[in-house]
Design an enzyme around this catalytic site. Structure first.
Site, PDB file in Angstrom:
ATOM      1  CE  LYS A  34       5.447 -25.800  17.499  1.00 33.61           C
ATOM      2  NZ  LYS A  34       5.855 -25.875  18.907  1.00 33.61           N
ATOM      3  CB  SER A  92       0.985 -25.068  15.274  1.00 34.81           C
ATOM      4  OG  SER A  92       0.556 -24.205  14.244  1.00 34.81           O
ATOM      5  CE1 TYR A 110       6.605 -23.135  15.011  1.00 35.29           C
ATOM      6  CE2 TYR A 110       4.989 -22.943  13.255  1.00 35.29           C
ATOM      7  CZ  TYR A 110       5.297 -22.967  14.589  1.00 35.29           C
ATOM      8  OH  TYR A 110       4.296 -22.851  15.516  1.00 35.29           O
TER       9      TYR A 110
HETATM   10  N1  UFG Z   1      -0.514 -10.678   7.529  1.00 36.68           N
HETATM   11  C1  UFG Z   1      -0.520  -9.519   6.805  1.00 36.68           C
HETATM   12  N2  UFG Z   1       0.459  -8.604   7.032  1.00 36.68           N
HETATM   13  C2  UFG Z   1       1.439  -8.797   7.964  1.00 36.68           C
HETATM   14  C3  UFG Z   1       1.432  -9.990   8.722  1.00 36.68           C
HETATM   15  C4  UFG Z   1       0.437 -10.926   8.473  1.00 36.68           C
HETATM   16  O1  UFG Z   1      -1.381  -9.317   5.953  1.00 36.68           O
HETATM   17  O2  UFG Z   1       2.308  -7.935   8.114  1.00 36.68           O
HETATM   18  C5  UFG Z   1      -1.561 -11.671   7.297  1.00 36.68           C
HETATM   19  C6  UFG Z   1      -1.002 -13.007   6.843  1.00 36.68           C
HETATM   20  O3  UFG Z   1      -0.791 -13.013   5.451  1.00 36.68           O
HETATM   21  C7  UFG Z   1      -2.101 -13.950   7.305  1.00 36.68           C
HETATM   22  C8  UFG Z   1      -2.638 -13.295   8.572  1.00 36.68           C
HETATM   23  O4  UFG Z   1      -2.238 -11.924   8.499  1.00 36.68           O
HETATM   24  O5  UFG Z   1      -3.108 -14.000   6.357  1.00 36.68           O
HETATM   25  C9  UFG Z   1      -2.086 -13.895   9.842  1.00 36.68           C
HETATM   26  O6  UFG Z   1      -0.679 -13.927   9.751  1.00 36.68           O
HETATM   27  P1  UFG Z   1       0.254 -14.250  10.993  1.00 36.68           P
HETATM   28  O7  UFG Z   1       1.670 -14.157  10.506  1.00 36.68           O
HETATM   29  O8  UFG Z   1      -0.130 -13.409  12.155  1.00 36.68           O
HETATM   30  O9  UFG Z   1      -0.142 -15.729  11.368  1.00 36.68           O
HETATM   31  P2  UFG Z   1      -0.052 -17.060  10.469  1.00 36.68           P
HETATM   32  O10 UFG Z   1      -1.460 -17.525  10.302  1.00 36.68           O
HETATM   33  O11 UFG Z   1       0.742 -16.905   9.257  1.00 36.68           O
HETATM   34  O12 UFG Z   1       0.847 -17.976  11.403  1.00 36.68           O
HETATM   35  C10 UFG Z   1       0.407 -18.372  12.640  1.00 36.68           C
HETATM   36  C11 UFG Z   1       1.578 -18.568  13.597  1.00 36.68           C
HETATM   37  C12 UFG Z   1       2.426 -19.712  13.175  1.00 36.68           C
HETATM   38  C13 UFG Z   1       1.595 -20.918  12.902  1.00 36.68           C
HETATM   39  C14 UFG Z   1       0.506 -20.603  11.934  1.00 36.68           C
HETATM   40  C15 UFG Z   1      -0.413 -21.750  11.693  1.00 36.68           C
HETATM   41  O13 UFG Z   1       2.379 -17.403  13.633  1.00 36.68           O
HETATM   42  O14 UFG Z   1       3.336 -19.990  14.215  1.00 36.68           O
HETATM   43  O15 UFG Z   1      -0.287 -19.552  12.456  1.00 36.68           O
HETATM   44  O16 UFG Z   1      -1.325 -21.433  10.695  1.00 36.68           O
HETATM   45  F1  UFG Z   1       2.320 -21.923  12.390  1.00 36.68           F
END
Ligand code: UFG
Length: 339
Positions: free
Chosen positions: A154, A125, A150
């Site tokens: 990785k 990741s 988590y």
């Molecule tokens: N977000 C929102 N509202 C929500 C969910 C997410 O605004 O309800 C935003 C988050 O704050 C972030 C973006 O959307 O800015 C993406 O969020 P995600 O949860 O979809 O993805 P992440 O980037 O947090 O996480 C993903 C994977 C993880 C991994 C990570 C690495 O889910 O498994 O990328 O950066 F580790």
């Protein structure tokens, strides 16, 4: 040529099984169904016309893992997806994550070594980069202390693999995913989060379909063009295809060293509002969302430098953000049976 896909009924796993079968590989799936459904096997079969061999057990069980490999000594390569992946839950239950994600990997590596199975593709990741000092981030960037257990699994997994390779004849490719979204064009497989989704796109589609009342956008005061956080969203089918290329690279003995790392991203950063705008454009739905405070542990912005993957793997993400959000929406609607 037989390939083992662990976690093959999960989100990225199921899309990869389809691509492997369509490229002529024989696929064996191991999954404990802790975060996926058995119906995915039928869905894969209906897309490809080939039913993958499926075994349900927990790879944390060393005995069962070894017994499995003793029955399948003709496996040419393993693609290891099976792992827990909820960042927030890993903070609450770190040992659950360390045990599941690390013990299963060690069991697989021990069995691969025992039965002389040479090739491993590992699901890594972009979380290993933390908030990079330079963007776009390339594979050469230093890893940063993980933000969550988590993420740490990785990082540690990549180290476990590297150390294992030094004392064996195995090869491994770690694929560092950016943010996979979207679903197969058939809408027969897609992302199926249990309970309240943590990730952005399932939350968007579930809100639009009426299961969630409102999407919370976590923060609009980041140092980004529109203030919302930026990620590199990549279509899950593009991601799946990179796994097939990685497997072929190993089998065809094209690797330059025993451990290789590739970023899998599009190279383009999109904000949360960009994704919402794309969703509204392709769906014709007005999304109910509101801006709230930042989510703990979120980084401000990350997107990939995918030059190395493009050049060395000859792979490039093809699908646009509108194709990603449209496929996610189609999947949500088909899954809820209102189309
Ligand atoms: N977000 C929102 N509202 C929500 C969910 C997410 O605004 O309800 C935003 C988050 O704050 C972030 C973006 O959307 O800015 C993406 O969020 P995600 O949860 O979809 O993805 P992440 O980037 O947090 O996480 C993903 C994977 C993880 C991994 C990570 C690495 O889910 O498994 O990328 O950066 F580790």
């Amino acid at each position: 040529m037989k390939i083992l896909v662990t976690g093959g009924t999960g989100y990225i796993g199921s899309h990869t099984v389809v691509e492997l079968q369509q490229q002529g590989f024989e696929v064996v799936i191991i999954d404990n169904l802790s975060n996926s459904q058995i119906g995915v096997i039928d869905a894969i079969t209906s897309i490809t016309g080939i039913k993958p061999h499926f075994e349900q057990f927990d790879l944390v069980n060393r005995e069962l893992t070894s017994q499995f490999f003793s029955r399948h000594t003709d496996i040419m390569g393993v693609i290891h997806f099976a792992a827990f992946k909820a960042v927030g839950e890993s903070v609450e239950k770190p040992l659950k994550y360390y045990r599941n994600n690390l013990v299963s990997l060690m069991n697989i590596l021990e069995s691969m070594s025992e039965f002389n199975i040479p090739n491993l593709v590992f699901s890594s990741s972009c979380t290993v980069y933390g908030q990079p000092d330079e963007l776009p981030v390339s594979e050469k960037a230093p890893t940063k202390k993980a933000e969550s257990p988590y993420g740490n699994t990785k990082q540690i997994s990549e180290e476990i693999i590297q150390d294992t390779l030094k004392s064996s004849k195995m090869n491994a490719i770690a694929l560092r995913y950016f943010n996979p979204i979207g679903a197969h064009e058939s809408a027969k497989i897609g992302e199926l989060p249990l309970g309240v989704p943590n990730n952005l796109v399932p939350f968007i589609t579930q809100t639009a379909i009426g299961i969630r009342q409102q999407l919370s956008v976590f923060g609009d005061d980041y140092n980004t063009p529109d203030g919302t956080a930026v990620r590199d969203y990549i279509h899950v089918v593009d991601l799946a295809q990179a796994h097939v290329i990685a497997v072929k690279r190993m089998i065809e003995l094209k690797m330059k060293q025993s451990f290789e790392i590739f970023n899998l991203g599009t190279g383009t950063g999109l904000s949360v509002l960009d994704v919402i705008t794309s969703f509204e454009r392709v769906s014709g739905e007005k999304l109910n969302y509101k801006i709230v405070g930042r989510r703990a542990g979120d980084i401000e912005q990350v997107w990939a430098n995918s030059d190395f993957s493009n050049e060395v793997l000859g792979w490039k993400a093809k699908k646009t953000v509108d194709e990603m959000t449209a496929s996610a929406w189609k999947w949500e609607k088909v899954y809820r049976e209102i189309v």
